[in-house]
Design a protein around this motif. Structure first.
Motif, PDB file in Angstrom:
ATOM      1  N   MET A 268       0.832  -1.205   0.000  1.00 31.68           N
ATOM      2  CA  MET A 268       0.000   0.000   0.000  1.00 31.68           C
ATOM      3  C   MET A 268       0.866   1.254   0.000  1.00 31.68           C
ATOM      4  SD  MET A 268      -3.157  -0.809  -0.219  1.00 31.68           S
ATOM      5  CE  MET A 268      -3.992   0.703   0.277  1.00 31.68           C
ATOM      6  N   MET A 269       1.972   1.223   0.748  1.00 28.11           N
ATOM      7  CA  MET A 269       2.890   2.364   0.758  1.00 28.11           C
ATOM      8  C   MET A 269       3.558   2.537  -0.597  1.00 28.11           C
ATOM      9  SD  MET A 269       4.570   1.833   4.540  1.00 28.11           S
ATOM     10  CE  MET A 269       5.694   3.196   4.365  1.00 28.11           C
ATOM     11  N   ALA A 270       3.883   1.427  -1.241  1.00 27.37           N
ATOM     12  CA  ALA A 270       4.507   1.504  -2.566  1.00 27.37           C
ATOM     13  C   ALA A 270       3.537   2.094  -3.584  1.00 27.37           C
ATOM     14  CB  ALA A 270       4.957   0.110  -3.010  1.00 27.37           C
ATOM     15  N   VAL A 271       2.278   1.677  -3.530  1.00 25.00           N
ATOM     16  CA  VAL A 271       1.259   2.228  -4.430  1.00 25.00           C
ATOM     17  C   VAL A 271       1.095   3.724  -4.193  1.00 25.00           C
ATOM     18  CG1 VAL A 271      -1.211   2.206  -4.991  1.00 25.00           C
ATOM     19  CG2 VAL A 271       0.024   0.050  -4.711  1.00 25.00           C
ATOM     20  N   ALA A 272       1.088   4.115  -2.914  1.00 27.76           N
ATOM     21  CA  ALA A 272       0.952   5.536  -2.579  1.00 27.76           C
ATOM     22  C   ALA A 272       2.140   6.340  -3.100  1.00 27.76           C
ATOM     23  CB  ALA A 272       0.816   5.713  -1.070  1.00 27.76           C
ATOM     24  N   SER A 273       3.348   5.798  -2.965  1.00 26.32           N
ATOM     25  CA  SER A 273       4.537   6.501  -3.441  1.00 26.32           C
ATOM     26  C   SER A 273       4.495   6.674  -4.953  1.00 26.32           C
ATOM     27  CB  SER A 273       5.807   5.738  -3.033  1.00 26.32           C
ATOM     28  OG  SER A 273       5.978   5.754  -1.639  1.00 26.32           O
ATOM     29  N   PHE A 274       4.051   5.638  -5.662  1.00 23.85           N
ATOM     30  CA  PHE A 274       3.917   5.760  -7.114  1.00 23.85           C
ATOM     31  C   PHE A 274       2.850   6.800  -7.467  1.00 23.85           C
ATOM     32  CE2 PHE A 274       1.821   4.566 -11.104  1.00 23.85           C
ATOM     33  CZ  PHE A 274       2.904   4.656 -11.970  1.00 23.85           C
ATOM     34  N   GLY A 329       2.424   6.746   2.777  1.00 15.06           N
ATOM     35  CA  GLY A 329       3.191   6.800   1.537  1.00 15.06           C
ATOM     36  C   GLY A 329       3.115   8.141   0.834  1.00 15.06           C
ATOM     37  N   LEU A 330       2.067   8.915   1.114  1.00 12.11           N
ATOM     38  CA  LEU A 330       1.954  10.268   0.569  1.00 12.11           C
ATOM     39  C   LEU A 330       2.611  11.311   1.469  1.00 12.11           C
ATOM     40  CD1 LEU A 330      -1.798  10.188  -0.581  1.00 12.11           C
ATOM     41  CD2 LEU A 330       0.214   9.948  -2.035  1.00 12.11           C
ATOM     42  N   ILE A 331       2.739  10.990   2.745  1.00 12.82           N
ATOM     43  CA  ILE A 331       3.298  11.948   3.704  1.00 12.82           C
ATOM     44  C   ILE A 331       4.820  11.960   3.656  1.00 12.82           C
ATOM     45  CG2 ILE A 331       3.566  12.455   6.171  1.00 12.82           C
ATOM     46  CD1 ILE A 331       0.740  11.237   6.549  1.00 12.82           C
ATOM     47  N   GLY A 332       5.446  10.791   3.748  1.00 14.85           N
ATOM     48  CA  GLY A 332       6.893  10.698   3.920  1.00 14.85           C
ATOM     49  C   GLY A 332       7.720  11.421   2.876  1.00 14.85           C
ATOM     50  N   PRO A 333       7.604  11.088   1.585  1.00 15.10           N
ATOM     51  CA  PRO A 333       8.476  11.728   0.592  1.00 15.10           C
ATOM     52  C   PRO A 333       8.235  13.226   0.463  1.00 15.10           C
ATOM     53  CG  PRO A 333       6.810  10.356  -0.485  1.00 15.10           C
ATOM     54  CD  PRO A 333       6.759  10.040   0.977  1.00 15.10           C
ATOM     55  N   ASN A 334       6.990  13.675   0.619  1.00 11.72           N
ATOM     56  CA  ASN A 334       6.701  15.100   0.497  1.00 11.72           C
ATOM     57  C   ASN A 334       7.215  15.891   1.693  1.00 11.72           C
ATOM     58  OD1 ASN A 334       5.282  15.171  -2.038  1.00 11.72           O
ATOM     59  ND2 ASN A 334       3.596  14.133  -1.041  1.00 11.72           N
ATOM     60  N   PHE A 335       7.020  15.378   2.889  1.00  9.88           N
ATOM     61  CA  PHE A 335       7.526  16.064   4.078  1.00  9.88           C
ATOM     62  C   PHE A 335       9.049  16.172   4.032  1.00  9.88           C
ATOM     63  CE2 PHE A 335       4.068  15.789   7.607  1.00  9.88           C
ATOM     64  CZ  PHE A 335       3.152  16.351   6.736  1.00  9.88           C
TER      65      PHE A 335
END
Length: 411
Positions: A268-274, A329-335
Motif C-alpha cells: 500500500m505504501m509503494a502504491v501511494a509513493s507511485f 506513503g503520501l506523507i513521507g516523501p513530500n515532508f
C-alpha cells in the motif's frame, strides 16, 4: 549509458538507474529490519531472552545507532564528497552483519546491531543528499517518490525471504544474506555512482562549520517543523514494526502467513509513493501531504475508537492499517522534500540533522509504543492517533496555520 536532461551531474547513470541505486541504498535499512521479523522469536530463544517484548531491542538498537551516526556522516559528506563516506559506511555495515553470525550472547548481538546501524547511517543520510544534489522542488519530490516506491518493494519481499531462510536454515543465515546484499550495493556504488557534490559546495570539516550548518537547519521554521512532524509519524510506523510479529502472529495467529499480510501493508505504501510521483507535479507537495495527514489522523481515530470497544477483528485491522499506510506513503516523501528544499547549500548536514531527528525520535517513540504492547492492538491504535495529531500541530506551525497552500509554483 546516457545522461538524463534533468540530471546533468550523472554522466554514467540514467534517471531510472539513479532511482534504482538510491532505492537500493535506502533499502539497506528496510532489509536490516524487515527480513529478520520472522526470526525474532528464534533469535530470542537461541540467546536466552525471556521477556518477549525485549526481542524488539534487536530493531531498536539498530535504529539508535543509525540515527545517531547520521550527525557524523552528513558533515563528513559535505567535506569529502558523497562517495567515499558512503563506501565506508557500507563496509562497516557488512562486516557487522557477518560478525553477528558468530555472536554468543544477546547483549553482544545488540552491540553489533548498534554498530551496524552506525554504518547504515551513511546510506540513509548520503542517499538523500545525493538526490538533493541532483534535483530540487517538485522534481525532488517526484524522484523521492519513485525511490520510495522501489524501496517499498523490500518490505514486501523481505519478511518472505526471512521466512524462507528460516525454513531451511537457522537465523544466523539471515545476517549472511544481509552482508551479501551490502557487498552488492557497495560494488554498484563503486563502479557506477559518480561524485555529485560540486567542489564549490564543499564545507570545511570543523566544529565551527558544522555548528553553523546545524544552526541553519534548526533555525529554518519549515525545515525544523516538517522534520519534527515526520519524526512523530515515523514513530507510529516503528511502533508497529516493533510489535508486528506479536500482533499478527500472537493476536491474530497468522503463523507463516505473517509475511504475506506484512507485504500487503508495505505494498500500500509503494502504491501511494507511485501515486505521489505521478500527481505531485500537478497538485504540489502540500496539497497531497496535508490531505494525507488529515486522512491518517482520521483513520487512526476510527481504529482507536474501535479498539476501545473490544477486540478488533482481523479484517477491520487489516483495512484500517492498510489505509493508514497508504496515507503514510503520501506523507513521507513530500515532508522530507519540503524539509530539504530550503537547505540545498548544506544538503549533507541538513540531511544528517533531519535523519537524526526522524530516526532517533521515531525509534524512541516506536520503542515506547512497542513496549506498551499488552496483548491487544489498543496501545498501537492510541499511539497512531496521538502521534498524527501532534504531527498535524507541527505542520500548522511550519505553515503558519495555512494548509494546502503552495509557497511557490515548485512546491
Amino acid at each position: 549509458m546516457t545522461t538524463t536532461s534533468e540530471a546533468p551531474g550523472l554522466p554514467i547513470l540514467s534517471k531510472a538507474q539513479f532511482v534504482a541505486l538510491m532505492a537500493m541504498l535506502m533499502a539497506i535499512n528496510a532489509i536490516s529490519i524487515d527480513i529478520m521479523l520472522p526470526g525474532l522469536q528464534e533469535i530470542g530463544a537461541s540467546l536466552g531472552v525471556i521477556d518477549e517484548n525485549h526481542r524488539q531491542y534487536v530493531i531498536t538498537s539498530y535504529l539508535i545507532g543509525m540515527g545517531s551516526a547520521q550527525l557524523f556522516f552528513g558533515p563528513l559528506s559535505d567535506r569529502f564528497g558523497r562517495k567515499i563516506p558512503l563506501l565506508v559506511g557500507l563496509a562497516i555495515y557488512g562486516v557487522c552483519a557477518l560478525a553477528i553470525v558468530f555472536v554468543p550472547s544477546f547483549a553482544g548481538l545488540l552491540a553489533l546491531r548498534f554498530v551496524q546501524g552506525i554504518g547504515a547511517a551513511a546510506t540513509r543520510v548520503i542517499s538523500v543528499s545525493i538526490v538533493r544534489d541532483v534535483y530540487g522542488g517538485r522534481q525532488m519530490a517526484e524522484v523521492m517518490s519513485l525511490v520510495m516506491m522501489v524501496f517499498m518493494v523490500v518490505p514486501v519481499i523481505a519478511p518472505s525471504i526471512g521466512q524462507l531462510i528460516m525454513l531451511f536454515a537457522e537465523w544466523h543465515m539471515i545476517f549472511v544474506v544481509i552482508a551479501l546484499f551490502a557487498a552488492l550495493v557497495a560494488t554498484l556504488v563503486s563502479l557506477k555512482l559518480p561524485e555529485t557534490l560540486d567542489d564549490e559546495n564543499r564545507r570545511p570539516f570543523t566544529a565551527a562549520s558544522i555548528l553553523g550548518a546545524f544552526r541553519i537547519v534548526l533555525t529554518n521554521r519549515v525545515a525544523l517543523f516538517y522534520t519534527l512532524a515526520t519524526s512523530f509519524i515515523f514513530g507510529s510506523l516503528f511502533g508497529f514494526i516493533n510489535s508486528a510479529q506479536q500482533i499478527l502472529v500472537g493476536i491474530y495467529g497468522l503463523g507463516v502467513w505473517f509475511p504475506l499480510v506484512f507485504a500487503g501493508f508495505a505494498g500500500m505504501m509503494a502504491v501511494a509513493s507511485f501515486t505521489n510521483s505521478r500527481m505531485v507535479k500537478r497538485y504540489g507537495m502540500r496539497r497531497l501531504s496535508h490531505g494525507a495527514l488529515i486522512g491518517f489522523a482520521t483513520v487512526s481515530l476510527i481504529w482507536m475508537i474501535a479498539s476501545l470497544f473490544g477486540p478488533v477483528p482481523l479484517w477491520l485491522f487489516v483495512v484500517l492499517y492498510a489505509l493508514a499506510m497508504f496515507q503514510f506513503g503520501l506523507i513521507g516523501p513530500n515532508f522530507n522534500a519540503m524539509a530539504m528544499e530550503p537547505l540545498g547549500h548544506v544538503a549533507g548536514t541538513a540531511s544528517s540533522v533531519l535523519g537524526f531527528t526522524q530516526t532517533i525520535g521515531g525509534a524512541v517513540i516506536g520503542a515506547a509504543i512497542g513496549q506498551a504492547f499488552d496483548g491487544t492492538v489498543t496501545p498501537l491504535a492510541i499511539g497512531f492517533f496521538v502521534l498524527s495529531a501532534i504531527g498535524l500541530g507541527f505542520v500548522l506551525i511550519a505553515e503558519k496555520g495555512r494548509l494546502f497552500s503552495p509557497h511557490n509554483p515548485a512546491s
